[in-house]
Scaffold this motif. Structure first.
Motif, PDB file in Angstrom:
ATOM      1  N   ASN A   1     -15.413  31.099  17.437  1.00 45.82           N
ATOM      2  CA  ASN A   1     -14.125  31.631  17.970  1.00 45.82           C
ATOM      3  C   ASN A   1     -12.730  31.377  16.954  1.00 45.82           C
ATOM      4  O   ASN A   1     -11.702  31.427  17.316  1.00 45.82           O
ATOM      5  N   THR A   2     -13.119  30.987  15.794  1.00 44.34           N
ATOM      6  CA  THR A   2     -11.957  31.100  14.881  1.00 44.34           C
ATOM      7  C   THR A   2     -12.155  32.368  14.007  1.00 44.34           C
ATOM      8  O   THR A   2     -13.304  32.710  13.412  1.00 44.34           O
ATOM      9  N   VAL A   3     -10.759  32.770  13.404  1.00 42.76           N
ATOM     10  CA  VAL A   3     -11.013  33.893  12.411  1.00 42.76           C
ATOM     11  C   VAL A   3     -10.733  33.297  11.090  1.00 42.76           C
ATOM     12  O   VAL A   3      -9.931  32.434  10.818  1.00 42.76           O
ATOM     13  N   VAL A   4     -11.831  33.477  10.206  1.00 36.44           N
ATOM     14  CA  VAL A   4     -11.890  32.983   8.869  1.00 36.44           C
ATOM     15  C   VAL A   4     -11.211  34.116   7.791  1.00 36.44           C
ATOM     16  O   VAL A   4     -12.111  35.142   7.744  1.00 36.44           O
ATOM     17  N   GLN A   5     -10.559  33.700   6.871  1.00 33.79           N
ATOM     18  CA  GLN A   5     -10.149  34.550   5.792  1.00 33.79           C
ATOM     19  C   GLN A   5     -10.810  33.873   4.491  1.00 33.79           C
ATOM     20  O   GLN A   5     -10.126  32.893   4.549  1.00 33.79           O
ATOM     21  N   LEU A   6     -11.556  34.440   3.754  1.00 34.46           N
ATOM     22  CA  LEU A   6     -12.206  34.150   2.528  1.00 34.46           C
ATOM     23  C   LEU A   6     -12.159  34.829   1.227  1.00 34.46           C
ATOM     24  O   LEU A   6     -12.339  35.992   1.513  1.00 34.46           O
ATOM     25  N   HIS A   7     -12.265  34.225   0.190  1.00 33.32           N
ATOM     26  CA  HIS A   7     -12.685  34.823  -0.855  1.00 33.32           C
ATOM     27  C   HIS A   7     -14.106  34.462  -1.309  1.00 33.32           C
ATOM     28  O   HIS A   7     -14.362  33.355  -1.074  1.00 33.32           O
ATOM     29  N   TYR A   8     -14.727  35.167  -2.060  1.00 31.95           N
ATOM     30  CA  TYR A   8     -16.175  34.919  -2.445  1.00 31.95           C
ATOM     31  C   TYR A   8     -16.426  35.620  -3.731  1.00 31.95           C
ATOM     32  O   TYR A   8     -15.897  36.635  -4.171  1.00 31.95           O
ATOM     33  N   THR A   9     -17.540  35.001  -4.360  1.00 29.46           N
ATOM     34  CA  THR A   9     -17.951  35.682  -5.504  1.00 29.46           C
ATOM     35  C   THR A   9     -19.607  35.439  -5.467  1.00 29.46           C
ATOM     36  O   THR A   9     -20.175  34.441  -5.016  1.00 29.46           O
TER      37      THR A   9
END
Length: 160
Positions: free
Chosen positions: A6-14
């Protein structure tokens, strides 16, 4: 705040293949947002992110069972070329989108004729061991609406 259900995660990925070739990345662009603990992310990636916090950067290598699954035999089907979305001319190896009874699916063109095409319904990355380089841009508590809807809203998430 740590990543938990129940957390919103913003992420960058490669995303890289076994040879280290970059397959996909959102570095330098808006982060991807997802609601943790609601089956919105590949199981292995979600498990690797659990407990991480804003600013954390790390790499994780995952087996096919933890990402797009193993390749399955018998997934090649013949369909009309007119149902392939994404290009005007098709060649073997190209990835197309088709509408199925379960929504849009990516398929790989195996063979193409004038009217019919053989396509592989396995995900294009199925069967591959993949490395994800992840950077947590932000973590916040999900709203009641996001939890009820089962996905993140706003930048990088779902827009109604």
């Amino acid at each position: 705040m740590q990543i938990a259900d129940n957390t919103v995660v913003q992420l960058h990925y490669t995303l890289k293949d076994e040879q280290g070739q970059v397959l996909e990345s959102n570095e330098g662009r808006s982060p991807l947002a997802y609601l943790h603990g609601h089956n919105n992310m590949m199981p292995g990636v979600e498990q690797a992110l659990a407990g991480k916090a804003e600013g954390d950067r790390f790499s994780v290598t995952l087996a096919p069972a933890e990402t797009y699954g193993e390749r399955q035999e018998g997934m090649i089907q013949r369909i009309p070329v007119k149902h392939l979305e994404g290009a005007k001319r098709w060649q073997p190896g190209m990835v197309a989108v088709v509408q199925t009874d379960k929504g849009h699916r990516q398929v790989t063109v195996v063979k193409v004729g004038k009217f019919m095409a053989e396509v592989d319904f396995n995900h294009p990355l199925a069967g591959l061991t993949l490395t994800f380089e992840l950077g947590v841009a932000s973590v916040r508590a999900a709203t009641e609406e996001e939890i009820a809807h089962g996905h993140a809203h706003g930048e990088g998430g779902h827009h109604h």
